[in-house]
Design a protein around this motif. Sequence first.
Motif, PDB file in Angstrom:
ATOM      1  N   THR A   1      18.415  -1.622  43.093  1.00  0.00           N
ATOM      2  CA  THR A   1      18.751  -0.681  44.160  1.00  0.00           C
ATOM      3  C   THR A   1      17.813   0.517  44.149  1.00  0.00           C
ATOM      4  OG1 THR A   1      21.087  -1.336  44.071  1.00  0.00           O
ATOM      5  CG2 THR A   1      20.574   0.778  45.106  1.00  0.00           C
ATOM      6  N   ILE A   2      17.578   1.080  42.969  1.00  0.00           N
ATOM      7  CA  ILE A   2      16.680   2.235  42.860  1.00  0.00           C
ATOM      8  C   ILE A   2      15.267   1.858  43.319  1.00  0.00           C
ATOM      9  CG2 ILE A   2      15.522   3.757  41.207  1.00  0.00           C
ATOM     10  CD1 ILE A   2      18.187   3.789  39.639  1.00  0.00           C
ATOM     11  N   THR A   3      14.808   0.672  42.919  1.00  0.00           N
ATOM     12  CA  THR A   3      13.479   0.216  43.327  1.00  0.00           C
ATOM     13  C   THR A   3      13.389   0.058  44.836  1.00  0.00           C
ATOM     14  OG1 THR A   3      13.225  -0.986  41.233  1.00  0.00           O
ATOM     15  CG2 THR A   3      11.759  -1.611  43.042  1.00  0.00           C
ATOM     16  N   LEU A   4      14.420  -0.537  45.440  1.00  0.00           N
ATOM     17  CA  LEU A   4      14.420  -0.747  46.887  1.00  0.00           C
ATOM     18  C   LEU A   4      14.443   0.575  47.649  1.00  0.00           C
ATOM     19  CD1 LEU A   4      16.858  -3.797  47.154  1.00  0.00           C
ATOM     20  CD2 LEU A   4      14.466  -3.745  47.873  1.00  0.00           C
ATOM     21  N   ILE A   5      15.241   1.532  47.175  1.00  0.00           N
ATOM     22  CA  ILE A   5      15.299   2.828  47.846  1.00  0.00           C
ATOM     23  C   ILE A   5      13.943   3.516  47.776  1.00  0.00           C
ATOM     24  CG2 ILE A   5      16.321   5.138  47.766  1.00  0.00           C
ATOM     25  CD1 ILE A   5      18.918   3.852  46.831  1.00  0.00           C
ATOM     26  N   PHE A   6      13.338   3.514  46.583  1.00  0.00           N
ATOM     27  CA  PHE A   6      12.045   4.168  46.401  1.00  0.00           C
ATOM     28  C   PHE A   6      10.964   3.525  47.276  1.00  0.00           C
ATOM     29  CE2 PHE A   6       7.886   4.168  44.319  1.00  0.00           C
ATOM     30  CZ  PHE A   6       7.650   5.527  44.176  1.00  0.00           C
ATOM     31  N   VAL A   7      10.853   2.202  47.200  1.00  0.00           N
ATOM     32  CA  VAL A   7       9.789   1.494  47.909  1.00  0.00           C
ATOM     33  C   VAL A   7       9.978   1.585  49.422  1.00  0.00           C
ATOM     34  CG1 VAL A   7       8.790  -0.784  48.326  1.00  0.00           C
ATOM     35  CG2 VAL A   7       9.277  -0.057  45.988  1.00  0.00           C
ATOM     36  N   SER A   8      11.201   1.395  49.898  1.00  0.00           N
ATOM     37  CA  SER A   8      11.434   1.413  51.339  1.00  0.00           C
ATOM     38  C   SER A   8      11.192   2.806  51.919  1.00  0.00           C
ATOM     39  CB  SER A   8      12.854   0.943  51.659  1.00  0.00           C
ATOM     40  OG  SER A   8      13.819   1.809  51.095  1.00  0.00           O
ATOM     41  N   TYR A   9      11.485   3.847  51.149  1.00  0.00           N
ATOM     42  CA  TYR A   9      11.226   5.207  51.617  1.00  0.00           C
ATOM     43  C   TYR A   9       9.725   5.451  51.745  1.00  0.00           C
ATOM     44  CZ  TYR A   9      11.562  10.302  51.996  1.00  0.00           C
ATOM     45  OH  TYR A   9      11.468  11.601  52.425  1.00  0.00           O
ATOM     46  N   CYS A  10       8.976   5.064  50.711  1.00  0.00           N
ATOM     47  CA  CYS A  10       7.532   5.302  50.723  1.00  0.00           C
ATOM     48  C   CYS A  10       6.846   4.524  51.851  1.00  0.00           C
ATOM     49  CB  CYS A  10       6.928   4.891  49.375  1.00  0.00           C
ATOM     50  SG  CYS A  10       7.460   5.929  47.994  1.00  0.00           S
ATOM     51  N   ALA A  11       7.367   3.331  52.160  1.00  0.00           N
ATOM     52  CA  ALA A  11       6.768   2.506  53.209  1.00  0.00           C
ATOM     53  C   ALA A  11       7.346   2.822  54.590  1.00  0.00           C
ATOM     54  CB  ALA A  11       6.980   1.026  52.891  1.00  0.00           C
TER      55      ALA A  11
END
Length: 351
Positions: free
Chosen positions: A211-221
């Motif tokens: 979940t943390i990875t998805l939030i971080f990556v989706s925000y940056c992209a």
Amino acid sequence: MGLSEGFWHHEYWLPPGATWEDMKGAPYPQPQDLLLCIPGALLLIVVRYIFERTVALPLGRSLGVSDRLRPKVQPNATLEGFYVQLGRTPREGDLISLAKQSDLPVKNVETWFRHRRAQDRPRLMKKFCEASWRFTFYLTSFFSGLALLYDKPWFWDHTVCWLRFPQQPLPPALGWFYLLELSFYCSLVVTLPFDVKRKDFKEQIIHHVATITLIFVSYCANLVRFGTIVMLVHDASDYILELAKMLHYMKWKRVCEAVFIVFAVVFIISRLVLFPLITYYYFVTKFQLFLISCVINAFLMILQLLHIFWSYLIIQMIFGVILHGAKRKDARSDTEESDRSEAEDLAKNQE
């Protein structure tokens, strides 16, 4: 090309033909904004501490939640050393050996370990307070997300999520919502070793990391539109589960079982129907793949596997309660021994 520049190369993060230059001059997501999740997580931990002691604890007491009396063990260095270093449940051979070393009957040694395990079990009030905090957060998060998204055209028509992507300005409210969710899951990771340890402890760690990875990556992209919908789908059932747990600790059996069935229906519809429809049909089939989208898809698959695993446990429990009349026990709840054996030990001590 430096390491940082190579990491943030637009070919990795943006679809073919798009560059970071295309995302200038408007309020787009900035990766450095996510550093606020560190103080955010610490703040949530402090708020949780205050909430559990000033709200959840008095609430639990007023609703009749109380801890059982537990037998105290006599200090014994030999038995304590084995308990801490080698295991909480010694085998028969170990019991005999420990009995000889301690000059105690085997039955007394066995009872000592049972009492010692009981002391380490989480208190009912602690479980109620934890469930109350998660219920409050998930409830607030879900309805806040609904309030933010209900008037957005891409909430009702998911194909609009990809319209003019990645040139989609970020509304400040959605940015703060993203940061709140990231801070919360970071706080869960920090407090996980101190919270009640559940049977699916390993699965919870995998879930939080994904979940943390998805939030971080989706925000940056700048996949914020897609990300907020995914988070809302997840929050839809979580607060219902925590409410069912609170009712269970309050011993409101009938109401608890009714709420749990509602949770099961919402969980299965949101996680096994809506989630794959949103993520796979629109994200995979309607969207041009690039490196970060493949990474996101991989972590979404991990979440989906966890959803299937938890759905199996939930359905198994529902069938056990409704069709077989088995005593309801949350398959995702705390690992604990029988209260009956604990009561018997207390009775023996009082004789």
